[in-house]
Design an enzyme around this catalytic site. Structure first.
Site, short mmCIF file in Angstrom:
data_model
loop_
_atom_site.label_atom_id
_atom_site.label_comp_id
_atom_site.label_asym_id
_atom_site.label_seq_id
_atom_site.Cartn_x
_atom_site.Cartn_y
_atom_site.Cartn_z
N SER A 154 1.20 -1.23 4.58
CA SER A 154 0.02 -1.12 3.73
C SER A 154 0.11 0.12 2.86
O SER A 154 0.80 1.09 3.18
CB SER A 154 -1.24 -1.05 4.59
N LYS A 155 -0.63 0.05 1.74
CA LYS A 155 -0.68 1.21 0.85
C LYS A 155 -1.23 2.42 1.60
O LYS A 155 -0.79 3.53 1.41
CB LYS A 155 -1.60 0.91 -0.33
N ARG A 156 -2.23 2.13 2.44
CA ARG A 156 -2.89 3.25 3.14
C ARG A 156 -1.92 3.98 4.05
O ARG A 156 -1.85 5.20 4.05
CB ARG A 156 -4.08 2.70 3.93
N GLY A 171 1.97 4.51 1.77
CA GLY A 171 1.99 5.12 0.44
C GLY A 171 2.89 4.37 -0.52
O GLY A 171 2.97 3.15 -0.47
#
Ligand code: GLU
Length: 498
Positions: free
Chosen positions: A259-261, A264
């Site tokens: 995930s982006k969270r 990154g």
């Protein structure tokens, strides 16, 4: 599986990104699976932009998503910046369409205004939690009297609109995951229009899928919980349902959802473009995240993917993002390029680094690329592998110096002597080509009982600063006589002062 039979050339799929950030690996995979499915069945791939969350959506992100998809070669038939028969394809421009459907839902009694304030909703949620209820909203605004409603309106409360969830189970047919019946007790009356008047994803998504004649919704399993809600909305509106296919999550090597969270820009498609991954490698890599043809084949050209892809070979369980595999695929596709195409591919990296400009000779650059051979994992590696061809402004790697030039005075003196002699020989050779240079150097080492590798490495460090790289004779000839002699002098001077 749903028994709706769709003729191949009528297949319409879509990718519907929210432009709230960069395109990530999971998004690219959704795009690719949809695109491949469309291509395989001679259907259409539509790019719809889910930008009803105005506060978080940006034009910049939308264009970044376009760029990443175009770089991957996943061109769309309709939508995005292209238009098409169901335009507009930006949900923010389709509000009047959603308003019409919301009106219909309110009129046919399938939706209602909810005037609960944030505090009241929080209190209802708390109570639901302590009662162990599966619903965090109890549907109380379904039944408010007209007096109460008038009071709320006069207080200036801005209502949301909620859909009435049916009290019968909802059947979800999924091409990949099979069929399930969803217990209505687990579904609460979903907000479909926010208090600011903007419709929510579950409403807009299923309306657009119907309006745009989407036949198959292929998306990540993170949307699995949304599907029964969307089915309920579609049923309440009498809309035709698409078939659903939820593709398993992409995980990191410790089993966590990519995930982006958490990861990154490690998951950003553009990052890989910037680092010198080829779109062919990315596509091949991403295709294998959840899909397989058999247990053996790893390398698939795009044409082969189109020919072989189908949803029946998409697995049910998560797939692991393995960067080593991506690197391996990238090296494979770089090696597949002929020298000219490889030179084109590395050119932007040289230019960006200021090493090459329009005056640099093309055939010299091609020879450098040829000399580097199969040493590139990414195109970016060209910088590390070739910087010394363009400039002598490099340091000598200390480990290499210690090992090959020596650390005692005696050894350093010997190295100076070898370098001096090699310089002399290279000054005198009549032709400065590989064959002449090579045989002159071997004659010198063999006649003087000097280990070939010792002489080679001593000179390699003098010319490149490191102990690895392409064939030394390639380097010597590509640098040219003057430059080689200059670098040998520089190395001797350096050895005399350390
Ligand atoms: N906007 C949603 C997303 O980006 C789309 C989900 C869907 O495909 O329905 O995840």
């Amino acid at each position: 599986m749903s028994d709706t039979v769709v003729p191949n050339d009528k297949i319409r799929v879509r990718m519907a990104p929210s432009p709230t950030g960069f395109l990530h690996i999971g998004g690219a995979r959704t795009a690719l699976f949809n695109w491949l499915f469309a291509k395989h069945h001679n259907g259409q791939f539509i790019l719809r932009i889910d930008d009803t969350d105005i506060a978080r959506s940006t034009d910049e992100s939308m264009h970044e998503i376009y760029t990443a998809l175009k770089w991957l070669g996943l061109e769309w038939d309709e939508g995005g910046d292209k238009g098409g028969p169901y335009a507009p394809y930006l949900q923010s421009e389709r509000k009047s369409i959603y308003d019409k459907y919301v009106k219909q839902l309110l009129e046919n009694g399938n939706a209602y205004y909810c005037y609960c304030s944030t505090e009241e909703l929080e209190a209802i949620r708390k109570e639901a939690r302590s009662n162990k209820s599966t619903r965090s909203y109890d549907g109380r605004c379904r039944h408010i009297s007209s007096e109460t409603k008038e009071r709320y309106v006069s207080e200036g409360r801005k209502p949301t609109v909620r859909i009435k969830m049916p009290d019968k189970p909802i059947r979800v047919d999924d091409i990949i995951l099979g069929s399930r019946n969803i217990d209505p007790a687990t579904l609460e009356d979903e907000v479909i229009v926010r208090s600011n008047g903007m419709p929510n994803y579950n409403l807009t998504s299923i309306i657009d899928d119907a309006e745009m004649q989407i036949t198959h919704v292929i998306r990540g399993t993170e949307h699995l919980n949304n599907t029964p809600k969307q089915i309920a909305i579609a049923n309440a509106l009498g809309l035709h349902l698409p078939q659903f296919a939820h593709i398993p999550l992409v995980l990191d090597d410790s089993g966590r959802k990519l995930s982006k969270r958490h990861h990154g820009d490690l998951v950003a498609v553009n990052r890989y473009r910037e680092q010198g991954y080829l779109p062919e490698a990315m596509l091949n890599f991403v295709a294998r995240l959840g899909w397989s043809y058999d247990d053996k084949q790893e390398i698939f050209s795009v044409a082969e993917l189109i020919e072989k892809f189908d949803l029946d070979r998409v697995g049910k369980s998560g797939s692991v993002f393995d960067i080593k595999k991506l690197e391996w695929l990238n090296a494979h596709y770089i090696n597949e390029l002929d020298v000219s195409a490889r030179t084109d591919a590395v050119m932007p990296f040289w230019e960006q680094e200021g090493l090459v400009d329009s005056s640099t000779k093309r055939d010299w650059l091609e020879k450098i690329v040829e000399a580097v051979g199969e040493r590139l994992t990414t195109l970016q590696d060209i910088i590390l592998q070739t910087r010394y061809f363009f400039s002598d402004d490099f340091e000598y790697e200390s480990k290499a110096v210690k090992k090959w030039w020596g650390s005692s005075d005696e050894k350093k003196e010997k190295t100076c002597e070898i370098l001096t002699n090699l310089g002399q020989i290279l000054q005198e050779v009549t032709e400065f080509d590989i064959e002449t240079v090579e045989s002159a150097i071997w004659r010198y080492t063999d006649e003087n009982d000097i280990k070939r590798v010792a002489a080679m490495q001593a000179m390699r460090i003098a010319l490149t600063g490191t102990s690895f790289g392409p064939s030394l004779f390639d380097i010597v000839v590509l640098l040219g006589r003057d430059e080689v002699l200059k670098r040998i002098q520089r190395a001797i001077a350096y050895l005399n002062v350390i």
